[in-house]
Design a protein around this motif. Structure first.
Motif, PDB file in Angstrom:
ATOM      1  N   THR A   5      -7.777   7.832   3.166  1.00  0.00           N
ATOM      2  CA  THR A   5      -7.279   6.920   2.140  1.00  0.00           C
ATOM      3  C   THR A   5      -6.325   5.928   2.784  1.00  0.00           C
ATOM      4  O   THR A   5      -5.337   6.313   3.406  1.00  0.00           O
ATOM      5  CB  THR A   5      -6.557   7.686   1.026  1.00  0.00           C
ATOM      6  N   LYS A   6      -6.646   4.663   2.642  1.00  0.00           N
ATOM      7  CA  LYS A   6      -5.811   3.618   3.222  1.00  0.00           C
ATOM      8  C   LYS A   6      -4.999   2.936   2.128  1.00  0.00           C
ATOM      9  O   LYS A   6      -5.362   2.957   0.952  1.00  0.00           O
ATOM     10  CB  LYS A   6      -6.676   2.585   3.939  1.00  0.00           C
ATOM     11  N   LYS A  28     -12.794   0.125  -3.734  1.00  0.00           N
ATOM     12  CA  LYS A  28     -13.232   0.547  -2.403  1.00  0.00           C
ATOM     13  C   LYS A  28     -12.495   1.798  -1.918  1.00  0.00           C
ATOM     14  O   LYS A  28     -12.700   2.237  -0.787  1.00  0.00           O
ATOM     15  CB  LYS A  28     -13.028  -0.593  -1.402  1.00  0.00           C
ATOM     16  N   GLY A  29     -11.656   2.353  -2.754  1.00  0.00           N
ATOM     17  CA  GLY A  29     -10.986   3.593  -2.397  1.00  0.00           C
ATOM     18  C   GLY A  29      -9.600   3.441  -1.808  1.00  0.00           C
ATOM     19  O   GLY A  29      -8.967   4.434  -1.425  1.00  0.00           O
ATOM     20  N   TYR A  30      -9.107   2.214  -1.726  1.00  0.00           N
ATOM     21  CA  TYR A  30      -7.754   1.989  -1.214  1.00  0.00           C
ATOM     22  C   TYR A  30      -6.714   2.370  -2.256  1.00  0.00           C
ATOM     23  O   TYR A  30      -6.952   2.255  -3.463  1.00  0.00           O
ATOM     24  CB  TYR A  30      -7.548   0.513  -0.863  1.00  0.00           C
ATOM     25  N   PRO A  55      -4.929   6.358  -7.485  1.00  0.00           N
ATOM     26  CA  PRO A  55      -4.172   5.444  -8.339  1.00  0.00           C
ATOM     27  C   PRO A  55      -3.252   4.531  -7.538  1.00  0.00           C
ATOM     28  O   PRO A  55      -2.649   4.937  -6.535  1.00  0.00           O
ATOM     29  CB  PRO A  55      -3.357   6.389  -9.237  1.00  0.00           C
ATOM     30  N   GLY A  56      -3.166   3.295  -7.982  1.00  0.00           N
ATOM     31  CA  GLY A  56      -2.267   2.348  -7.351  1.00  0.00           C
ATOM     32  C   GLY A  56      -1.009   2.146  -8.164  1.00  0.00           C
ATOM     33  O   GLY A  56      -0.826   2.748  -9.225  1.00  0.00           O
ATOM     34  N   ARG A  57      -0.141   1.272  -7.660  1.00  0.00           N
ATOM     35  CA  ARG A  57       1.122   0.993  -8.338  1.00  0.00           C
ATOM     36  C   ARG A  57       1.410  -0.495  -8.290  1.00  0.00           C
ATOM     37  O   ARG A  57       0.969  -1.209  -7.384  1.00  0.00           O
ATOM     38  CB  ARG A  57       2.275   1.739  -7.665  1.00  0.00           C
ATOM     39  N   HIS A  84      -1.555   0.338   5.852  1.00  0.00           N
ATOM     40  CA  HIS A  84      -2.648  -0.107   6.709  1.00  0.00           C
ATOM     41  C   HIS A  84      -2.858  -1.620   6.668  1.00  0.00           C
ATOM     42  O   HIS A  84      -3.164  -2.234   7.690  1.00  0.00           O
ATOM     43  CB  HIS A  84      -3.951   0.587   6.301  1.00  0.00           C
ATOM     44  N   VAL A  85      -2.703  -2.199   5.471  1.00  0.00           N
ATOM     45  CA  VAL A  85      -3.017  -3.620   5.287  1.00  0.00           C
ATOM     46  C   VAL A  85      -1.946  -4.261   4.420  1.00  0.00           C
ATOM     47  O   VAL A  85      -1.511  -3.678   3.415  1.00  0.00           O
ATOM     48  CB  VAL A  85      -4.399  -3.803   4.616  1.00  0.00           C
TER      49      VAL A  85
END
Length: 268
Positions: A5-6, A28-30, A55-57, A84-85
């Protein structure tokens, strides 16, 4: 084997291209960390990012304030350990009209968000990436970078500076020995909040009367910029390190490049 997981950080993620990128990377799974300033838009994006398997924030950050950017990185390093990015996407284009007629404060705000905000992001995240030994940075550029764009001088000037900033940064990073790549991405003409404002405001209608037609005939697919950023994030076009990339370039098919290709250069 389970894919790692990136994490991707996207500034200005609550609308337009930034929002499209946030949802694309989430799909895309990020793990997506988006930033914004408008609380209602932040909440709306938070609901969408929370629905992904990872989940993102969405965090409230003003890219014009260096300490807020530094605090963001400190928090991410403490909580996540790795980024990562990093995508410097936040941008505005509000100083519309002849250079001698636009409001000086608005002109300065455009440059602050587009250029200084990019610098603040890089200044905050690169030390962390150096500590972890790797990372990828995508700096958004746009119209007026490789050609003149009258009546939008603050935006074009700042974005041109970001392209050169990216090239200089790439050469500096090469001397560190770390696997950190940086790119300047031109996302093409998008039907975004920025271009909608140009079609709706008196200044936009006066100085960009053809914008409506440009949007009808030449607007980019909203997935093109996110897809291009994703390819850069995944290391599929590292030969463009320090260079200008557009959504129209077949970047994954390009072989080795000449030293001056896809860079700001004078022509004799």
């Amino acid at each position: 084997m389970t894919r790692e997981t990136k994490t991707v950080v996207i500034t200005g993620a609550t609308s337009g291209i930034g929002r499209n990128m946030a949802l694309y990377f989430g799909n895309k799974g990020y793990q997506v960390i988006g930033t914004g300033r408008d609380r209602n838009r932040m909440n709306a994006l938070q609901e969408e990012l929370a629905a992904f398997p990872t989940p993102g924030r969405v965090l409230q950050v003003d890219v014009r304030r260096y300490e807020e950017m530094k605090d963001l990185v400190r928090r991410l390093e403490s909580e996540l350990g790795v980024v990562h990015v990093w995508i410097n996407n936040a941008g505005v284009n509000r100083a519309i009209g002849p250079t001698w007629e636009v409001d000086p404060e608005t002109w300065g705000e455009d440059v602050d968000i587009n250029l200084r905000g990019t610098f603040y992001g890089v200044h905050a995240i690169v030390p962390m990436m150096l500590r972890q030994g790797f990372g990828r940075i995508v700096n958004l550029i746009g119209g007026g970078t490789t050609h003149a764009m009258k009546n939008s001088n603050a935006y074009g000037t700042a974005k041109t500076a970001v392209a050169r900033f990216t090239e200089n940064l790439a050469e500096e990073l090469e001397e560190t020995g770390a696997s950190i790549k940086v790119f300047a991405l031109n996302p093409g003409l998008n039907d975004s909040e920025m271009t909608r404002a140009l079609r709706a405001t008196p200044e936009g209608k006066r100085y960009f009367p053809d914008m409506e037609e440009w949007i009808r005939n030449g607007v980019a697919n909203p997935q093109e910029a996110p897809a291009c950023a994703y390819k850069l994030a995944e290391g599929l076009a590292d030969q463009f390190h320090g260079r200008i990339v557009t959504i129209y370039d077949p970047i994954t098919e390009a072989g080795s490049l000449q030293p001056d290709q896809y860079k700001l250069r004078l022509q004799s």
